[in-house]
Write an enzyme that holds these catalytic residues in place. Structure first.
Site, PDB file in Angstrom:
ATOM      1  N   GLU A   1       0.839  -1.197   0.000  1.00  0.00           N
ATOM      2  CA  GLU A   1       0.000   0.000   0.000  1.00  0.00           C
ATOM      3  C   GLU A   1       0.873   1.246   0.000  1.00  0.00           C
ATOM      4  OE1 GLU A   1      -3.674  -0.205   2.276  1.00  0.00           O
ATOM      5  OE2 GLU A   1      -3.164   1.737   3.182  1.00  0.00           O
TER       6      GLU A   1
ATOM      7  N   ASP B   1       0.225   5.386   0.633  1.00  0.00           N
ATOM      8  CA  ASP B   1      -0.824   6.243   1.185  1.00  0.00           C
ATOM      9  C   ASP B   1      -0.513   7.729   1.146  1.00  0.00           C
ATOM     10  OD1 ASP B   1      -2.305   4.008   2.004  1.00  0.00           O
ATOM     11  OD2 ASP B   1      -1.307   3.930   3.943  1.00  0.00           O
TER      12      ASP B   1
ATOM     13  N   GLU C   1      -2.578  10.536   3.265  1.00  0.00           N
ATOM     14  CA  GLU C   1      -3.630  10.648   4.266  1.00  0.00           C
ATOM     15  C   GLU C   1      -3.600  12.040   4.898  1.00  0.00           C
ATOM     16  OE1 GLU C   1      -4.153   6.362   6.312  1.00  0.00           O
ATOM     17  OE2 GLU C   1      -2.204   7.285   6.682  1.00  0.00           O
TER      18      GLU C   1
ATOM     19  N   ASN D   1       2.606   6.922   3.853  1.00  0.00           N
ATOM     20  CA  ASN D   1       3.028   5.659   4.439  1.00  0.00           C
ATOM     21  C   ASN D   1       3.269   4.659   3.318  1.00  0.00           C
ATOM     22  OD1 ASN D   1       3.684   3.750   6.361  1.00  0.00           O
ATOM     23  ND2 ASN D   1       1.700   3.787   7.400  1.00  0.00           N
TER      24      ASN D   1
ATOM     25  N   GLU E   1       5.692   5.838   8.457  1.00  0.00           N
ATOM     26  CA  GLU E   1       5.021   7.131   8.338  1.00  0.00           C
ATOM     27  C   GLU E   1       6.010   8.290   8.224  1.00  0.00           C
ATOM     28  OE1 GLU E   1       4.645   5.103  10.975  1.00  0.00           O
ATOM     29  OE2 GLU E   1       2.533   4.479  11.112  1.00  0.00           O
TER      30      GLU E   1
END
Length: 289
Positions: free
Chosen positions: A104, A106, A108, A123, A133
């Site tokens: 994944e 990300d 966010e 991430n 992160e």
């Protein structure tokens, strides 16, 4: 070398201007995407060229691509919720394999209280392991105008961009024992209630919270099997040697973001890793981007 026509023009722009250009095809949403949840909280605007997700105390909402991809240059124009969208209001754009040990990538937005800086978290998950992160405070207001959030993913590097500014680089160091995302991934975007993970709870008096998305064209290699080698070939422009590393102006912009706007990097969080930082943290100290 044969390039898709759009890819060819982007390649020329890279050679001339030294940036990764946006794909400006205003494809309608239904061409490449579908609503995945919260149907009654999704509004289609401008003949399907803009989608508005909403969140209230009953539900959030989201959409995803029909296909999965194994390389590409993915982007979404976004305008995130304003009106005191506390840290529990999570707005996302990401790639995910949705497997038991998923990969994944990300973007966010963690929301903010009125007057506070807005935090963007990125991430990287590989084989079900995340915890990578990084967070930055943005140098603009993402609630007032659309900005382009982009992911370059090829066999050599993953680069997170805001507009044309690189904000994160994750290099392929599999030859040195660092895992790298290889699973086919779907594009997703969501607006959801994350106040279970935040000390600040959502003030529903400000609901509904709304996030707007544009730019539903996709420059990616789709795959329907576990064999992804086809998506690593150089006939896809994003796999060309010019995209194996940042160019000098991009490196300078990237370092500027890290110096001025980054407020958390897992690679600097030694108390979190008492038995040693993740392997890529030490490797990237000794290898140039």
């Amino acid at each position: 070398m044969a390039f898709p026509m759009l890819g060819f023009f982007v390649f020329l722009l890279l050679l001339v201007g030294g940036t990764i250009a946006s794909n400006n095809d205003d494809s309608a949403f239904d061409k490449n995407y579908e609503i995945t949840w919260g149907n009654d909280h999704v509004l289609s605007l401008n003949q399907g060229r803009e989608i508005q997700l909403s969140l209230d105390s009953r539900s959030g909402s989201g959409f995803g691509s029909y296909l999965k991809y194994s390389s590409g240059f993915f982007h979404m124009r976004m305008k995130i919720p304003g009106n005191n969208s506390t840290a529990g209001v999570i707005t996302t754009f990401y790639l995910t394999s949705k497997t038991s040990r998923h990969d994944e990538l990300d973007f966010e937005f963690l929301g903010n209280a009125e007057g506070e800086a807005i935090t963007l978290q990125t991430n990287v998950f590989v084989n079900g392991v995340g915890g990578r992160e990084q967070r930055i405070h943005l140098w603009f207001d993402p609630t007032s105008h659309f900005h382009d959030y982009k992911l370059l993913w090829n066999p050599h590097q993953i680069v997170f961009f805001i507009d044309d500014t690189p904000i994160r680089v994750f290099k392929n160091y599999t030859n040195l024992g660092v895992p790298y995302p290889t699973q086919p991934m779907r594009i997703e975007a969501t607006l959801w209630n994350g106040d279970w993970a935040s000390p600040q709870k959502i003030n529903w008096a400000y609901a509904p919270f709304r996030a707007d998305y544009q730019g539903f064209d996709i420059s990616g290699c789709s795959t329907q099997s576990s064999n992804v080698e086809e998506c690593y070939k150089s006939n896809y422009w994003w796999n060309n040697r010019n995209y194996w590393e940042l160019n000098p102006s991009q490196k300078q912009a990237y370092e500027n973001v890290r110096k001025k706007y980054m407020n958390y990097d897992y690679c600097n969080d030694k108390p979190r890793f008492p038995f040693g930082l993740p392997k890529e943290c030490n490797i990237q100290k000794y290898y140039k981007l």
